[in-house]
Design a protein around this motif. Structure first.
Motif, PDB file in Angstrom:
ATOM      1  N   LYS A 205     -39.136  -0.249 -54.553  1.00 25.88           N
ATOM      2  CA  LYS A 205     -39.703   1.109 -55.080  1.00 25.88           C
ATOM      3  C   LYS A 205     -39.765   1.925 -55.698  1.00 25.88           C
ATOM      4  O   LYS A 205     -40.668   2.472 -56.809  1.00 25.88           O
ATOM      5  CB  LYS A 205     -40.469   1.575 -53.641  1.00 25.88           C
ATOM      6  N   ASN A 206     -38.527   2.477 -56.185  1.00 29.94           N
ATOM      7  CA  ASN A 206     -37.694   3.446 -57.404  1.00 29.94           C
ATOM      8  C   ASN A 206     -36.671   3.263 -57.864  1.00 29.94           C
ATOM      9  O   ASN A 206     -35.730   3.562 -56.799  1.00 29.94           O
ATOM     10  CB  ASN A 206     -38.045   4.730 -56.117  1.00 29.94           C
ATOM     11  N   PRO A 207     -36.907   2.080 -58.629  1.00 30.02           N
ATOM     12  CA  PRO A 207     -35.345   1.159 -59.359  1.00 30.02           C
ATOM     13  C   PRO A 207     -34.261   3.229 -59.535  1.00 30.02           C
ATOM     14  O   PRO A 207     -33.490   2.784 -60.305  1.00 30.02           O
ATOM     15  CB  PRO A 207     -35.265   0.650 -60.007  1.00 30.02           C
ATOM     16  N   LYS A 208     -34.908   4.241 -60.065  1.00 28.99           N
ATOM     17  CA  LYS A 208     -33.999   5.202 -61.070  1.00 28.99           C
ATOM     18  C   LYS A 208     -34.081   5.751 -59.366  1.00 28.99           C
ATOM     19  O   LYS A 208     -32.439   6.960 -59.607  1.00 28.99           O
ATOM     20  CB  LYS A 208     -34.723   6.047 -60.935  1.00 28.99           C
ATOM     21  N   LEU A 209     -34.495   5.925 -58.359  1.00 32.24           N
ATOM     22  CA  LEU A 209     -33.130   5.955 -56.866  1.00 32.24           C
ATOM     23  C   LEU A 209     -31.960   5.774 -56.401  1.00 32.24           C
ATOM     24  O   LEU A 209     -31.581   4.806 -57.191  1.00 32.24           O
ATOM     25  CB  LEU A 209     -34.005   6.087 -55.740  1.00 32.24           C
ATOM     26  N   LYS A 210     -30.831   7.268 -56.590  1.00 33.28           N
ATOM     27  CA  LYS A 210     -29.517   6.682 -56.235  1.00 33.28           C
ATOM     28  C   LYS A 210     -29.523   6.479 -54.787  1.00 33.28           C
ATOM     29  O   LYS A 210     -29.396   7.464 -53.956  1.00 33.28           O
ATOM     30  CB  LYS A 210     -28.680   7.647 -56.856  1.00 33.28           C
ATOM     31  N   VAL A 211     -29.559   5.042 -54.372  1.00 35.31           N
ATOM     32  CA  VAL A 211     -29.232   5.122 -52.441  1.00 35.31           C
ATOM     33  C   VAL A 211     -27.949   4.534 -52.893  1.00 35.31           C
ATOM     34  O   VAL A 211     -27.669   3.684 -52.625  1.00 35.31           O
ATOM     35  CB  VAL A 211     -30.784   3.832 -52.045  1.00 35.31           C
ATOM     36  N   SER A 212     -27.356   5.131 -51.016  1.00 35.08           N
ATOM     37  CA  SER A 212     -26.180   4.213 -50.774  1.00 35.08           C
ATOM     38  C   SER A 212     -26.171   4.730 -48.995  1.00 35.08           C
ATOM     39  O   SER A 212     -27.336   5.311 -48.450  1.00 35.08           O
ATOM     40  CB  SER A 212     -24.909   5.785 -50.945  1.00 35.08           C
ATOM     41  N   SER A 213     -25.924   3.152 -49.121  1.00 35.86           N
ATOM     42  CA  SER A 213     -26.226   2.686 -47.095  1.00 35.86           C
ATOM     43  C   SER A 213     -25.164   2.237 -47.111  1.00 35.86           C
ATOM     44  O   SER A 213     -23.809   1.736 -46.857  1.00 35.86           O
ATOM     45  CB  SER A 213     -26.941   0.885 -47.859  1.00 35.86           C
ATOM     46  N   ILE A 214     -24.889   3.231 -45.232  1.00 35.92           N
ATOM     47  CA  ILE A 214     -23.771   3.474 -44.955  1.00 35.92           C
ATOM     48  C   ILE A 214     -23.590   3.723 -43.560  1.00 35.92           C
ATOM     49  O   ILE A 214     -24.876   3.567 -42.892  1.00 35.92           O
ATOM     50  CB  ILE A 214     -23.479   4.741 -44.913  1.00 35.92           C
ATOM     51  N   TYR A 215     -23.165   1.629 -42.505  1.00 35.20           N
ATOM     52  CA  TYR A 215     -22.907   1.456 -41.553  1.00 35.20           C
ATOM     53  C   TYR A 215     -21.851   2.077 -40.801  1.00 35.20           C
ATOM     54  O   TYR A 215     -20.654   2.721 -41.740  1.00 35.20           O
ATOM     55  CB  TYR A 215     -22.963  -0.353 -41.509  1.00 35.20           C
TER      56      TYR A 215
END
Length: 273
Positions: A205-215
């Protein structure tokens, strides 16, 4: 003679497989030893480098939430504009805001049935004491029957709307069930392959977002992530690298889907004892 050769070949094949497995496991353990960090320090580093942190959890685990409480206090000092996003119905946002402003009305906030209200009330108290804004992102029960979008898409839309409406610098720390943080496409064994989780949707939805997924994982017999992490005595965190693919049994297995390679699904892991 042929039978003996066949048996010998089988034995050699088993030995080779065991040897390869041991070597891969050793590489994995070595990788974790070299890259492990204190979880709070690890999350602070991720927060500095990203716009959104999706921290997955097994709901209602007290020691996980104790760590999150400590992290909220620390991150509020370095990032005053931080937003804490929780799996609370968006219908409760006004009640949440009222509590944060006045310190009263906590008992009026309705928590979903899958969350222990006592444990998550502590998060709201910590957020208020730390001056942290709380964003309710979950789909209200009344909406389920009247929308075609998924729960994850609803949460993604809520987060994106908040980001777009926030003019000042922002950081979002979202505490959600671990399955929602998956950033890899899911290939289902059933006919419907359309479902996407929050970790993947935010980037789409927002390719500019820097997203980190932590499990986050806990030392349990049914651990999805490598059981050998139980060899570490302390709570640890590290980035998920290719050695996670080498370790036997490192694939994440969800109901009715093909195994997902861990490095494709998440950026990091926090392991609790």
């Amino acid at each position: 003679m042929k039978v003996k050769l066949l048996v010998l070949s089988l034995i050699l094949l088993i030995c080779l497989k065991v040897s390869t497995s041991l070597a891969n496991n050793s590489t994995f353990i070595s990788y974790v030893n070299q890259n492990k960090q204190n979880p709070t320090d690890y999350l602070m580093g991720k927060l500095r480098d990203n716009d959104v942190i999706l921290l997955g959890e097994r709901h209602n685990q007290g020691h996980q939430l104790e760590m999150v409480n400590s992290f909220i206090q620390r991150m509020s000092k370095e990032h005053p504009s931080i937003i804490l996003a929780l799996e609370i119905s968006t219908d409760e946002q006004n009640r949440v805001d009222y509590f944060l402003e006045t310190g009263t009305g906590l008992e009026e906030i309705k928590f979903p049935s899958h969350l222990s209200s006592t444990l998550y009330k502590d998060l709201l108290i910590t957020a208020r004491e730390s001056g942290v804004k709380v964003l309710a992102i979950d789909m209200p029960p009344r909406v389920f029957k009247h929308t075609k979008i998924t729960r994850d898409e609803y949460m993604a839309n809520t987060l994106i709307s908040e980001i777009e409406e926030t003019n000042k610098a922002y950081k979002i720390f979202a505490l959600v069930g671990s399955i929602h943080t998956i950033k890899a496409p899911i290939e289902w064994l059933t006919a419907d392959n359309s479902y996407k989780y929050l970790g993947l949707l935010l980037n789409k939805k927002n390719p500019k977002l820097k997203v980190s997924s932590i499990y986050q994982e806990i030392n349990k017999p049914d651990s999805d992530i490598d059981k050998s992490l139980s060899n570490f005595e302390e709570c640890i965190a590290c980035n998920i690298g290719e050695p996670f693919s080498l370790y036997e049994g490192s694939s994440l297995r969800l109901l009715n889907c093909k195994p997902i390679n861990i490095p494709q699904a998440f950026d990091g892991v926090i392991y609790h004892h």
